[in-house]
Design a protein around this motif. Structure first.
Motif, mmCIF file in Angstrom:
data_model
loop_
_atom_site.group_PDB
_atom_site.id
_atom_site.type_symbol
_atom_site.label_atom_id
_atom_site.label_comp_id
_atom_site.label_asym_id
_atom_site.label_seq_id
_atom_site.Cartn_x
_atom_site.Cartn_y
_atom_site.Cartn_z
ATOM 1 N N SER A 346 28.724 -6.439 22.275
ATOM 2 C CA SER A 346 27.747 -7.397 21.439
ATOM 3 C C SER A 346 28.436 -8.680 20.603
ATOM 4 C CB SER A 346 28.150 -6.070 20.260
ATOM 5 O OG SER A 346 27.265 -6.645 19.273
ATOM 6 N N ARG A 436 20.793 -10.836 20.744
ATOM 7 C CA ARG A 436 20.461 -10.734 19.998
ATOM 8 C C ARG A 436 20.349 -12.213 18.565
ATOM 9 N NH1 ARG A 436 26.627 -9.359 17.540
ATOM 10 N NH2 ARG A 436 27.235 -11.308 17.401
ATOM 11 N N SER A 449 21.742 -4.246 21.130
ATOM 12 C CA SER A 449 23.317 -4.761 20.755
ATOM 13 C C SER A 449 23.667 -6.059 22.291
ATOM 14 C CB SER A 449 24.097 -3.783 20.995
ATOM 15 O OG SER A 449 25.318 -4.547 20.805
ATOM 16 N N ILE A 465 26.084 -0.358 24.417
ATOM 17 C CA ILE A 465 27.221 -0.186 23.624
ATOM 18 C C ILE A 465 28.303 0.761 24.382
ATOM 19 C CG2 ILE A 465 28.311 0.662 21.566
ATOM 20 C CD1 ILE A 465 25.587 -0.584 19.772
#
Length: 500
Positions: A346, A436, A449, A465
């Protein structure tokens, strides 16, 4: 009978108080120090007198050794003498004992305790002590004291110095207490701080006088008096030492040591030269790889079949990459790996441009590096996947390429070649890379993410993730739709390219 009598004596001692109701022949608490030799008969001549009002009701004798434990070994109850060994212990009037044929085990502190009564029911105890030392003479091999020097010098492992070693002995037993020897040099210097080892008193010498060195026992010591006056052990032993000869021996010992060290250094040098030669050859082999303007893991494979991190060049750009030299013949440059969730994917736009992670564990090689690699030649793309139940799958694509930053690192390839993982990348073909903080109009980067070539939004997201189990909310994990669907996250992934 003896056990019951001794027990009676103990009981009397426990329940009476100690005083001086009798008069000993000596007034001191420890009467004397008594010495004897092994095999002697030894007497402890205790005697006492009592006042007319006192009556002796019992006497007990104790022996206390070095460990501090006191043991009763004899008693006199109702006029009858009891001993643990009648052959060894005899009563000597009126409170003394005689020990016959003593051994070193008879050494210790002896005490006598006399219990008396004044006729009115009042019992008192009086005691006296004597220290006994039983000595044993030393025993020599062959019954003769000899002195000699070792033919070869001896090296002191602490100081590293060579010595000539003189020996005095050989002792089978040093006696009790152990005897101590001394050495005297030709000029009269006396050495008493000498080492005892394996039956010999040793005298190491660095500086040697020419003449006779003499070994003898020290005058003091109780064991010495146990040696017969005409024993050869009481004599002296001498050895002649030639100082010049010893110097030559010490020089030769040093020379031999230097030669041995030189031999070892020569061998170590040969080993080092061999290692340097091998390293030089390896460097030359790898230099052949890195000297190629457009090197790759496939070029590295010509010189090394071991998977691992290597340095390659693309034009004038140098980069560290992980080479998979096993899968499908090897030669693969790995640019993405997930395996345990130890590295967070992320990340922001800058991270994905530059790359992150550990090339030996989880990592992303970087979009700039991917563009540099795929714009230099044609590559095929291989994606290796593994589910949490252990099932493995792969997918392969031809002419894989990544655009530059002006195209937002557009993802493209010619065809899906095949593989049991199915085709989940054609949906993303022609898409730019989004994160993001640099997102497309569908906000896919913010929603899912990890950075990826999102369209609207995904059939695959290997940078999603990492879930510790397969279960995941729809599309919210490490996803490859045509292998495990949208609700099952993958355990392991690798994306890798190889020149064609």
């Amino acid at each position: 009978m003896l056990s019951s009598c001794l027990l009676r004596a103990v009981i009397v001692v426990i329940f009476t108080t100690v005083s001086n109701a009798i008069l000993w022949s000596s007034s001191t608490e420890v009467e004397e120090n008594i010495t004897a030799c092994v095999g002697d008969d030894l007497s402890i001549p205790w005697s006492f007198t009592t006042s007319p009002t006192e009556t002796v009701i019992g006497i007990t004798w104790f022996l206390e050794k070095n460990e501090g434990k006191r043991t009763m070994f004899a008693s006199l109850i109702d006029g009858e003498f009891f001993s643990l060994s009648r052959q060894h212990v005899q009563l000597v009037s009126n409170a003394g004992v005689r020990l016959q044929n003593v051994t070193v085990n008879d050494t210790g502190l002896y005490s006598v305790h006399v219990s008396t009564s004044d006729g009115g029911g009042h019992v008192t105890i009086s005691n006296h002590s004597a220290a006994v030392q039983v000595s044993a003479p030393p025993t020599l091999s062959g019954g003769q004291l000899l002195a000699r020097h070792r033919p070869a010098p001896v090296k002191d492992e602490v100081t590293g110095m060579w010595h000539v070693m003189l020996e005095c002995g050989q002792f089978m037993d040093r006696g009790q207490p152990p005897v101590i020897a001394e050495w005297t040099s030709p000029s009269g210097v006396i050495y008493t701080d000498i080492h005892y080892q394996d039956g010999y008193f040793l005298l190491p010498l660095q500086t040697v006088e020419s003449g006779n060195y003499t070994c003898s026992f020290l005058e003091q010591g109780p064991a010495r008096r146990c040696i017969a006056s005409d024993s050869i052990v009481l004599g002296e032993a001498t050895v002649y030492v030639d100082g010049d000869n010893v110097k030559w021996n010490l020089m030769e010992a040093n020379e031999r040591e230097l030669i041995e060290k030189e031999k070892i250094l020569r061998q170590e040098n040969q080993l080092l030269q061999s290692e340097v030669q091998n390293l030089t050859q390896m460097v030359h082999q790898f230099q052949q790889v890195v000297d190629l303007q457009d090197s790759s893991c496939l070029a590295v494979l010509q010189h090394s079949t071991m998977s691992g991190v290597y340095q390659i060049f693309v034009g004038k750009v140098s980069m560290s990459v992980y080479c998979d030299q096993v899968t499908d013949g090897g030669g693969w440059t790995v640019f993405q790996r997930r395996q345990d969730g130890s590295v967070s994917f992320s990340r922001n736009w800058t991270n994905y441009r530059q790359g992150f992670g550990d090339l030996n564990k989880e990592f992303w090689l970087g979009l700039d590096n991917l563009h540099t690699l795929t714009s230099s030649r044609r590559y095929e793309l291989r994606v290796d996947l593994e589910s949490f139940n252990g099932t493995r799958a792969s997918a392969t694509y031809s002419n894989f390429r990544i655009g530059d930053i002006s195209t937002n690192y557009t993802f493209d390839f010619d065809d899906f070649i095949g593989g049991n993982a199915g085709d989940s990348l054609t949906f993303h073909r022609g898409s730019g890379f989004w994160t993001r903080d640099r997102d497309n109009k569908y906000s896919c980067g913010l929603m899912w993410s990890g950075g990826w070539w999102y369209y609207n939004c995904l059939y695959a997201n290997l940078n999603g993730i990492y879930r510790p189990t397969a279960k995941t909310p729809p599309s919210d994990g490490v996803i490859w739709k045509d292998f495990t669907g949208f609700r099952e996250s993958l355990k392991r992934t690798e994306m890798k390219i190889r020149p064609t």
